[in-house]
Design a protein around this motif. Structure first.
Motif, mmCIF file in Angstrom:
data_model
loop_
_atom_site.group_PDB
_atom_site.id
_atom_site.type_symbol
_atom_site.label_atom_id
_atom_site.label_comp_id
_atom_site.label_asym_id
_atom_site.label_seq_id
_atom_site.Cartn_x
_atom_site.Cartn_y
_atom_site.Cartn_z
ATOM 1 N N LEU A 1 50.646 37.770 30.373
ATOM 2 C CA LEU A 1 49.669 36.726 30.638
ATOM 3 C C LEU A 1 48.406 37.328 31.249
ATOM 4 O O LEU A 1 48.460 37.984 32.284
ATOM 5 N N GLU A 2 47.279 37.078 30.598
ATOM 6 C CA GLU A 2 45.996 37.530 31.123
ATOM 7 C C GLU A 2 45.420 36.447 32.046
ATOM 8 O O GLU A 2 45.436 35.257 31.713
ATOM 9 N N GLU A 3 44.919 36.867 33.171
ATOM 10 C CA GLU A 3 44.380 35.922 34.144
ATOM 11 C C GLU A 3 43.252 35.082 33.547
ATOM 12 O O GLU A 3 43.155 33.871 33.788
ATOM 13 N N GLN A 4 42.394 35.679 32.732
ATOM 14 C CA GLN A 4 41.267 34.964 32.157
ATOM 15 C C GLN A 4 41.725 33.841 31.242
ATOM 16 O O GLN A 4 41.086 32.789 31.151
ATOM 17 N N ALA A 5 42.862 34.064 30.565
ATOM 18 C CA ALA A 5 43.364 33.040 29.650
ATOM 19 C C ALA A 5 43.748 31.772 30.394
ATOM 20 O O ALA A 5 43.404 30.655 29.979
ATOM 21 N N ILE A 6 44.448 31.918 31.498
ATOM 22 C CA ILE A 6 44.846 30.733 32.264
ATOM 23 C C ILE A 6 43.652 30.123 32.992
ATOM 24 O O ILE A 6 43.552 28.899 33.143
ATOM 25 N N ASN A 7 42.710 30.964 33.431
ATOM 26 C CA ASN A 7 41.484 30.437 34.039
ATOM 27 C C ASN A 7 40.739 29.535 33.068
ATOM 28 O O ASN A 7 40.309 28.426 33.397
ATOM 29 N N SER A 8 40.565 30.030 31.845
ATOM 30 C CA SER A 8 39.848 29.280 30.820
ATOM 31 C C SER A 8 40.575 27.989 30.471
ATOM 32 O O SER A 8 39.954 26.922 30.330
ATOM 33 N N LYS B 1 52.014 30.965 39.745
ATOM 34 C CA LYS B 1 52.148 30.351 41.068
ATOM 35 C C LYS B 1 50.800 30.281 41.774
ATOM 36 O O LYS B 1 50.452 29.265 42.383
ATOM 37 N N ARG B 2 50.061 31.365 41.736
ATOM 38 C CA ARG B 2 48.751 31.384 42.407
ATOM 39 C C ARG B 2 47.800 30.352 41.783
ATOM 40 O O ARG B 2 47.107 29.628 42.499
ATOM 41 N N LYS B 3 47.811 30.269 40.461
ATOM 42 C CA LYS B 3 46.897 29.352 39.799
ATOM 43 C C LYS B 3 47.281 27.895 40.022
ATOM 44 O O LYS B 3 46.405 27.023 40.119
ATOM 45 N N LEU B 4 48.587 27.619 40.115
ATOM 46 C CA LEU B 4 49.006 26.247 40.394
ATOM 47 C C LEU B 4 48.611 25.822 41.798
ATOM 48 O O LEU B 4 48.256 24.662 42.035
ATOM 49 N N ASP B 5 48.651 26.765 42.755
ATOM 50 C CA ASP B 5 48.183 26.459 44.109
ATOM 51 C C ASP B 5 46.678 26.160 44.095
ATOM 52 O O ASP B 5 46.209 25.207 44.738
ATOM 53 N N GLU B 6 45.934 26.968 43.351
ATOM 54 C CA GLU B 6 44.486 26.761 43.256
ATOM 55 C C GLU B 6 44.177 25.465 42.528
ATOM 56 O O GLU B 6 43.183 24.790 42.828
ATOM 57 N N LEU B 7 45.039 25.117 41.566
ATOM 58 C CA LEU B 7 44.834 23.896 40.804
ATOM 59 C C LEU B 7 44.804 22.674 41.723
ATOM 60 O O LEU B 7 43.920 21.807 41.596
ATOM 61 N N GLU B 8 45.754 22.587 42.639
ATOM 62 C CA GLU B 8 45.782 21.453 43.562
ATOM 63 C C GLU B 8 44.498 21.384 44.386
ATOM 64 O O GLU B 8 43.934 20.308 44.601
ATOM 65 N N PHE C 1 37.975 30.187 39.520
ATOM 66 C CA PHE C 1 39.253 30.630 40.062
ATOM 67 C C PHE C 1 39.118 32.015 40.693
ATOM 68 O O PHE C 1 38.427 32.895 40.181
ATOM 69 N N ASN C 2 39.799 32.161 41.791
ATOM 70 C CA ASN C 2 39.793 33.456 42.465
ATOM 71 C C ASN C 2 40.546 34.490 41.633
ATOM 72 O O ASN C 2 41.590 34.220 41.061
ATOM 73 N N SER C 3 40.011 35.661 41.604
ATOM 74 C CA SER C 3 40.658 36.726 40.838
ATOM 75 C C SER C 3 41.819 37.321 41.631
ATOM 76 O O SER C 3 41.770 37.447 42.844
ATOM 77 N N LEU C 4 42.860 37.684 40.890
ATOM 78 C CA LEU C 4 44.027 38.296 41.528
ATOM 79 C C LEU C 4 43.892 39.804 41.640
ATOM 80 O O LEU C 4 44.759 40.462 42.203
ATOM 81 N N GLY C 5 42.838 40.337 41.073
ATOM 82 C CA GLY C 5 42.745 41.783 41.016
ATOM 83 C C GLY C 5 43.591 42.317 39.876
ATOM 84 O O GLY C 5 44.158 41.573 39.086
ATOM 85 N N GLY C 6 43.740 43.608 39.774
ATOM 86 C CA GLY C 6 44.450 44.172 38.632
ATOM 87 C C GLY C 6 45.844 44.669 38.922
ATOM 88 O O GLY C 6 46.512 45.178 38.032
ATOM 89 N N PHE C 7 46.346 44.477 40.190
ATOM 90 C CA PHE C 7 47.636 45.077 40.533
ATOM 91 C C PHE C 7 48.786 44.504 39.704
ATOM 92 O O PHE C 7 49.754 45.190 39.383
ATOM 93 N N HIS C 8 48.690 43.215 39.334
ATOM 94 C CA HIS C 8 49.802 42.577 38.645
ATOM 95 C C HIS C 8 50.031 43.164 37.249
ATOM 96 O O HIS C 8 51.104 43.006 36.666
ATOM 97 N N LYS C 9 49.019 43.855 36.721
ATOM 98 C CA LYS C 9 49.174 44.442 35.383
ATOM 99 C C LYS C 9 50.214 45.570 35.366
ATOM 100 O O LYS C 9 50.727 45.924 34.311
ATOM 101 N N TRP C 10 50.475 46.107 36.564
ATOM 102 C CA TRP C 10 51.448 47.206 36.632
ATOM 103 C C TRP C 10 52.859 46.705 36.865
ATOM 104 O O TRP C 10 53.812 47.487 36.840
#
Length: 579
Positions: free
Chosen positions: A381-388, A490-497, A469-478
Motif C-alpha cells: 500500500l502506497e501512502e499517496q494512494a490512500i491519501n488521494s 490505522k494512522r489514516k483512519l485516526d486522521e480521518l476522524e 494528510f500527514n506523511s508517515l515518512g518512508g520507514f514503513h516501506k522496509w
C-alpha cells in the motif's frame, strides 16, 4: 437581438425615474428613496450573466463568437486554464486582465493566449483573476454578459472566495455538447457540479453540419436520456445547431447560411427567456417597489388634502392618537425580534443534531470503504494512494450532504420570511388604517416584500479543502507488506476522524454565522419599513399644522399643487400596470 427587452427596460426606467423625482419633491423618507434609486439603477444597468461551458472540441469558442457575430476569441486558444473570461458591451474592442496580486492591465486581443492558456500561463503562475473583453455588439448592449469558464470543474476544486462569489452571480448556463460523440461520463459529472451553482441550463448540440440527420437525432436522444438518468434533470431541451456555419454566415452577412445553422431557434428562445426571467425578478421587484411607494405617496397626499380642510385643534387631537399608536409599535418590534431569535435558536439546534449525525455516519462509512478497498489488496500500500482516495471520498461526502440539506435550509428561510413579512405588513396597515379612519381617506394595504440579502444565502462552506494528510515518512516501506499496510491504515483512519470533525466544525461555524447575519439583516429591514411608514404619516400631519398658519391663500395654492401631484401619481401607477 434583445431590442424588445431593451425598449421595455428603457420605458420602465423612464417611469421609475419620474416616480423617484416626484417622491424626492415630496420630501419622501431618504432611506426609502435611496433603496428605490438603487433598485432603478440596477434595472438601468442590469447585467445578465450567461456562462458558456463545455469540454474541449465541443466548439465552445466558435459558439461564443457566433453569438457575438464576429471572430473575437481566437479558436486556437486551447487548452484553456480555469480563467474566467467575460465578454461585455463596450464601444471599443478591448481586453483587460485582472490579477490577484496587482492592478488591472489592458492588453491587445492578440495577447490573450499569454494569460488564459495553459501553454503560456501554466498553472496560472501569472496570478490572473479574470479577463474582460469589451465589444460593441447589440447582443451585449442589453446588459447580457457572456462568460467563458472553460475550466469550471477545476474552479470548483480551487474554489477561492473570489471565484465562489462570482459563481453565485451566474444567472444561466449554456452547456455545449456535440453531435459526434454524444455526452460522455466525464461531462455528466461536470454537469452535476454545475447544477450546484446554476439554476437554468440550456443545452446545445453543436456541429450538426458534420453528421446526417438520422445520426444527429440518435445522438441527441441518447444525450437527453443520459442527462435525465445521471443528472436528474427533468426539463431538457437540446438545440441542434452549427456554430461554425452561424459564425461564417454572420461574418459574410449570409442569411441563408445563418438559417441553415439553425442558431435562430436558440437565439429566439434565449431572448424570450431573458425577457421573462428579468420581468420575474429585477424588473418585477422594481415595479412592485414603485407601486408601493406610489401608494404611500398617495396616502400622504390624501392625508394632507383632508387635513387642510380641518381646524388646527382637530388636527392636533388626531396627531396625538397617531403618536400614541407609534409608541405602542416599540413593543411589537421587540416581540418580532424575540420570535426571530427563538426561530434561529431552534434552527441551530436542529442543524447541530443533523451535523453530529452526519459526522458519525460519515466516519463509519469511510472507515468501511477504506478497509474494503485496501485491506483485501495483497500488494504493498502506497501512502499517496490512500491519501488521494480519502481526500476524494471526504469531499464527495460533504458535497452530497450540502446538496441534500441546502433545499431544506432555503425552504426554512422562505417560510420564516413569509411569516414575518405578513406580521410586518399587518403592523404597517394598522398604522395606515388608523390614519385613514381619522382623516376619512382611502388606503391600499401593503404588498411590498422585504428582500433577504442575496449575499447571505446559505452555503455550508466557501471551501471544502482537500485534506492534507500527514506523511508517515518512508520507514514503513522496509517493513513486511502486511505490517506496513496495518500501520498506514490505522494512522489514516485516526486522521480521518480528525478531518471529518474539522470539516463539520467549519460547516457549523459557517452555517450558524450566515443564518445569524441573514436573520439580523432581515429583522432590521422589517423595522426600517415600519419606522419609515410611521414617520412619514406623522411628519405629513405635522407639516399641515405649520402650513395652516400661513393663511387661506397659501392653503388654496397648496391644495391646487396637491391635486396636480395626485393626478400625476395616478397616471404613473397606471403606467406601471402595463409592465
Amino acid at each position: 437581438m434583445l431590442d424588445n427587452y431593451t425598449k421595455s427596460k428603457q420605458e420602465i426606467v423612464s417611469v421609475l425615474d419620474e416616480i423617484f423625482h416626484m417622491l424626492l419633491g415630496l420630501k419622501f423618507n431618504n432611506d426609502a428613496l435611496n433603496a428605490f434609486k438603487d433598485k432603478i439603477d440596477r434595472v438601468r444597468l442590469d447585467r445578465f450573466n450567461l456562462v458558456v461551458v463545455g469540454q474541449y472540441k465541443r466548439g465552445k469558442t466558435t459558439f461564443i463568437n457566433a453569438l457575438l457575430g464576429a471572430d473575437i476569441l481566437p479558436t486556437a486558444i486551447v487548452p484553456l486554464t480555469s480563467i474566467v473570461t467575460i465578454m461585455e458591451y463596450g464601444e471599443q474592442v478591448e481586453a483587460t486582465v485582472e490579477f490577484l496580486d496587482k492592478a488591472p492591465q489592458k492588453i491587445e486581443i492578440a495577447a490573450l493566449p499569454q494569460y488564459i492558456t495553459e501553454t503560456e500561463n501554466p498553472n496560472n503562475f501569472k496570478n490572473v483573476k479574470l479577463v474582460t473583453i469589451t465589444y460593441p455588439s447589440p447582443y451585449l448592449q442589453g446588459g447580457l454578459r457572456l462568460i467563458d469558464t472553460p475550466g469550471i470543474g477545476s474552479v470548483f476544486q480551487h474554489n477561492t472566495d473570489v471565484t465562489y462569489s462570482f459563481l453565485q452571480e451566474v444567472d444561466a448556463a449554456i452547456f455545449l455538447l456535440s453531435a459526434d460523440p454524444p455526452i460522455s461520463r466525464d461531462e455528466c459529472q461536470f454537469l452535476k457540479d454545475i447544477t450546484k451553482y446554476v439554476r437554468k441550463i440550456f443545452f446545445i448540440q453543436n456541429k450538426i453540419d458534420l453528421v446526417n440527420e438520422k445520426d444527429r437525432e440518435q445522438s441527441m436522444n441518447f444525450s437527453q436520456k443520459i442527462i435525465k438518468q445521471e443528472v436528474k434533470l427533468d426539463e431538457i431541451a437540446i438545440f441542434p445547431l452549427s456554430a461554425k456555419m452561424a459564425l461564417e454566415g454572420a461574418i459574410t452577412d449570409n442569411a441563408s447560411l445563418i438559417g441553415k445553422s439553425k442558431i435562430g431557434d436558440f437565439l429566439h428562445m434565449l431572448e424570450q427567456f431573458l425577457i421573462n426571467e428579468r420581468k420575474q425578478t429585477l424588473i418585477k421587484s422594481a415595479v412592485l417597489m414603485g407601486k408601493q411607494l406610489l401608494s404611500e405617496a398617495t396616502l400622504k397626499i390624501d392625508l394632507e388634502m383632508a387635513s387642510l380642510d380641518m381646524p388646527i385643534n382637530e388636527i392636533e387631537q388626531k396627531l396625538v392618537r397617531l403618536r400614541e399608536h407609534a409608541q405602542g409599535l416599540s413593543q411589537d418590534k421587540q416581540d418580532v425580534a424575540y420570535l426571530l431569535k427563538g426561530e434561529l435558536d431552534r434552527f441551530n439546534t436542529r442543524m447541530e443534531q443533523a451535523i453530529n449525525k452526519f459526522k458519525a455516519e460519515t466516519i463509519e462509512q469511510l472507515k468501511k470503504k477504506v478497509r474494503e478497498r485496501f485491506l483485501k489488496n495483497t500488494s504493498r500500500l502506497e501512502e499517496q494512494a490512500i491519501n488521494s482516495f480519502l481526500a476524494g471520498a471526504i469531499n464527495e461526502q460533504f458535497e452530497i450532504w450540502q446538496k441534500n440539506n441546502e433545499r431544506e435550509i432555503q425552504d426554512w428561510l422562505l417560510t420564516l420570511k413569509q411569516r414575518f413579512e405578513a406580521k410586518n405588513r399587518q403592523l404597517i396597515d394598522d398604522m395606515k388604517r388608523l390614519a385613514s379612519n381619522l382623516f376619512h381617506v382611502d388606503f391600499t394595504p401593503s404588498s411590498l416584500c422585504v428582500d433577504l440579502d442575496q449575499k447571505s444565502n446559505l452555503y455550508f462552506l466557501t471551501e471544502i479543502p482537500k485534506p492534507m494528510f500527514n506523511s508517515l515518512g518512508g520507514f514503513h516501506k522496509w517493513l513486511p507488506v502486511a505490517w506496513s499496510k496495518q500501520i498506514i491504515i490505522k494512522r489514516k483512519l485516526d486522521e480521518l476522524e480528525e478531518l471529518v470533525d474539522m470539516n463539520c466544525g467549519r460547516i457549523r461555524h459557517d452555517l450558524f454565522t450566515r443564518t445569524a447575519k441573514t436573520i439580523e439583516e432581515f429583522r432590521r429591514r422589517l423595522e426600517d419599513s415600519l419606522d419609515r411608514m410611521t414617520a412619514d404619516i406623522i411628519i405629513t400631519i405635522e407639516t399641515v399644522v405649520r402650513n395652516k398658519q400661513q393663511g387661506e391663500q397659501q392653503i388654496r395654492k397648496r391644495k391646487s399643487e396637491l391635486e396636480n401631484i395626485r393626478s400625476r401619481l395616478t397616471a404613473l401607477n397606471t403606467a406601471l400596470d402595463l409592465f
